[in-house]
Design an enzyme around this catalytic site. Structure first.
Site, PDB file in Angstrom:
ATOM      1  N   ARG A 188      43.215  61.268  61.270  1.00 33.55           N
ATOM      2  CA  ARG A 188      42.456  61.810  62.386  1.00 33.55           C
ATOM      3  C   ARG A 188      41.651  60.718  63.083  1.00 33.55           C
ATOM      4  NH1 ARG A 188      39.100  66.172  60.197  1.00 33.55           N
ATOM      5  NH2 ARG A 188      41.019  67.112  59.454  1.00 33.55           N
ATOM      6  N   ARG A 199      37.442  63.952  67.631  1.00 31.73           N
ATOM      7  CA  ARG A 199      36.209  64.354  68.309  1.00 31.73           C
ATOM      8  C   ARG A 199      34.999  63.490  67.989  1.00 31.73           C
ATOM      9  NH1 ARG A 199      36.099  70.653  66.909  1.00 31.73           N
ATOM     10  NH2 ARG A 199      37.041  69.834  64.995  1.00 31.73           N
ATOM     11  N   ARG A 206      39.700  64.991  76.442  1.00 33.35           N
ATOM     12  CA  ARG A 206      39.985  66.393  76.144  1.00 33.35           C
ATOM     13  C   ARG A 206      39.359  67.310  77.185  1.00 33.35           C
ATOM     14  NH1 ARG A 206      39.370  69.509  70.313  1.00 33.35           N
ATOM     15  NH2 ARG A 206      39.358  71.627  71.123  1.00 33.35           N
ATOM     16  N   ASP A 240      49.684  67.822  66.842  1.00 35.82           N
ATOM     17  CA  ASP A 240      49.164  68.811  65.896  1.00 35.82           C
ATOM     18  C   ASP A 240      50.311  69.269  65.009  1.00 35.82           C
ATOM     19  OD1 ASP A 240      48.358  71.875  65.169  1.00 35.82           O
ATOM     20  OD2 ASP A 240      46.573  70.660  65.513  1.00 35.82           O
ATOM     21  N   TYR A 242      50.201  78.872  57.657  1.00 34.54           N
ATOM     22  CA  TYR A 242      49.706  79.298  58.966  1.00 34.54           C
ATOM     23  C   TYR A 242      50.630  80.327  59.609  1.00 34.54           C
ATOM     24  CZ  TYR A 242      46.424  75.387  58.749  1.00 34.54           C
ATOM     25  OH  TYR A 242      45.421  74.521  58.381  1.00 34.54           O
TER      26      TYR A 242
END
Length: 352
Positions: A27, A31, A40, A77, A154
């Site tokens: 990652r 962010r 973003r 992703d 998921y």
């Protein structure tokens, strides 16, 4: 495949001697970087950012412009694959990823098919090609996918879950349906990673985020077996160079010996695994990647350097180590602390 000018990561994954321990961070584009947040915001949404090759390239390169990292990793992703299967991926603030059509119905599961990566996943392949061009042979590009089991979690739950109750109910009540999902998803992941390699990825990693929640028997049957199947289907040679594969099971420390036999070149370790013990257990079968606790980046400069040296010294002066965090960087990490970590790893030299 043209060898990058900085090929330290590739040599470490082949367990060859390197001048220093190479470093990349899970990652690493995210962010915690203000420039990522700005891009973003400009994109309007996370999915738009993922599906725009130019913007995906932009954020992939952002951490390399700040830090002397030894690899870039594709910005994307893991849920792009089930999205391409027609499950309807969307993101909501405070809830994370969700699927409009989770797999609970037997008919829907029987009808599930693996997508052609050149169709609904073309934007990922275009991003890989654009990033390779932008890197201009500086460092390797890592592609990735979620593991079949992690994606299935998921796909069945419809999103994240504290206990994955629907998935585990299916595993015990209708294992045939879960195996059906895993078989199709393994085929999809194999095709997806092969397409990334063809587009320019020089290393690929399989993220098995949720495999560690399984019992030993279930891990072998529902997670490790399908990762082995994916790896066996990969095209591992490109222009005369081997494309290394890294497998990372969070919480998988108890199965290291078995993971080391799955066909991967390297095994990623979370921070709950002793890396010195891991090296003794796997010997020279695979390289090891890891495994600083991501929360160490909340510490002082001295603490960050101390913890980085602790990992490096525990592995020792042996070939086959790629430094990384034991999981992804927290969004609350400070870029200045990441710079301290990168510099500490690069200047570390083992006392022989």
């Amino acid at each position: 495949m043209t060898r990058p000018r900085n090929d330290t990561l590739l040599r470490a994954l082949r367990r060859e001697p390197t001048e220093y321990t190479p470093l990349w961070l899970m990652r690493q584009a995210g962010r915690y970087l203000p420039e990522y947040c700005a891009t973003r915001s400009r994109a309007g949404s996370f999915l738009t950012l993922c599906k725009n090759p130019a913007l995906a390239c932009e954020v992939t390169l952002q951490p390399l412009e700040r830090f002397p990292l030894d690899a870039a990793i594709l910005f994307s992703d893991i849920l792009t694959v089930p999205d391409a299967m027609g499950l309807g991926l969307y993101f909501t603030d405070g809830e994370g990823p969700r699927f409009e059509r989770p797999l609970r119905d037997e008919a829907a599961i029987r009808a599930l098919t693996a997508p052609d990566p050149d169709g609904p996943l073309r934007y990922v392949l275009d991003a890989v090609a654009e990033i390779r061009r932008a890197l201009s042979g500086s460092v390797p590009l890592i592609g990735f996918s979620g593991s079949p089991f992690t994606l299935a979690c998921y796909m069945v739950e419809g999103g994240g879950s504290p206990d994955f109750r629907h998935l585990k109910t299916m595993m015990f009540a209708r294992p045939d349906l879960l195996h059906r999902i895993l078989e199709v998803t393994a085929d999809a992941v194999s095709a997806y990673l092969n397409a990334q390699i063809s587009a320019g990825a020089q290393v690929v990693q399989i993220f098995d985020t949720w495999g560690g929640m399984l019992s030993p028997h279930a891990y072998r049957e529902f997670s490790l077996a399908y990762m082995s199947r994916v790896i066996a289907a990969l095209r591992r040679e490109q222009d005369g160079e081997r494309v290394p594969v890294i497998v990372f099971t969070k919480g998988g420390g108890q199965w290291l010996e078995e993971i080391a036999l799955c066909g991967a070149d390297a095994v990623g370790l979370d921070w709950m695994t002793d890396i010195a013990d891991a090296r003794r257990r796997v010997g020279d079968r695979v390289a090891l990647q890891g495994n600083l606790d991501p929360s160490a980046l909340f510490g002082s400069e001295d603490a960050i350097v101390r913890e980085a040296n602790r990992v490096l010294d525990a592995f020792g002066p042996h070939p086959g180590h790629v430094f990384n965090l034991g999981h992804g960087i927290s969004r609350h990490s400070e870029p200045e602390k990441v710079k301290i970590l990168v510099d500490a790893v690069h200047r570390h030299r083992h006392a022989l």
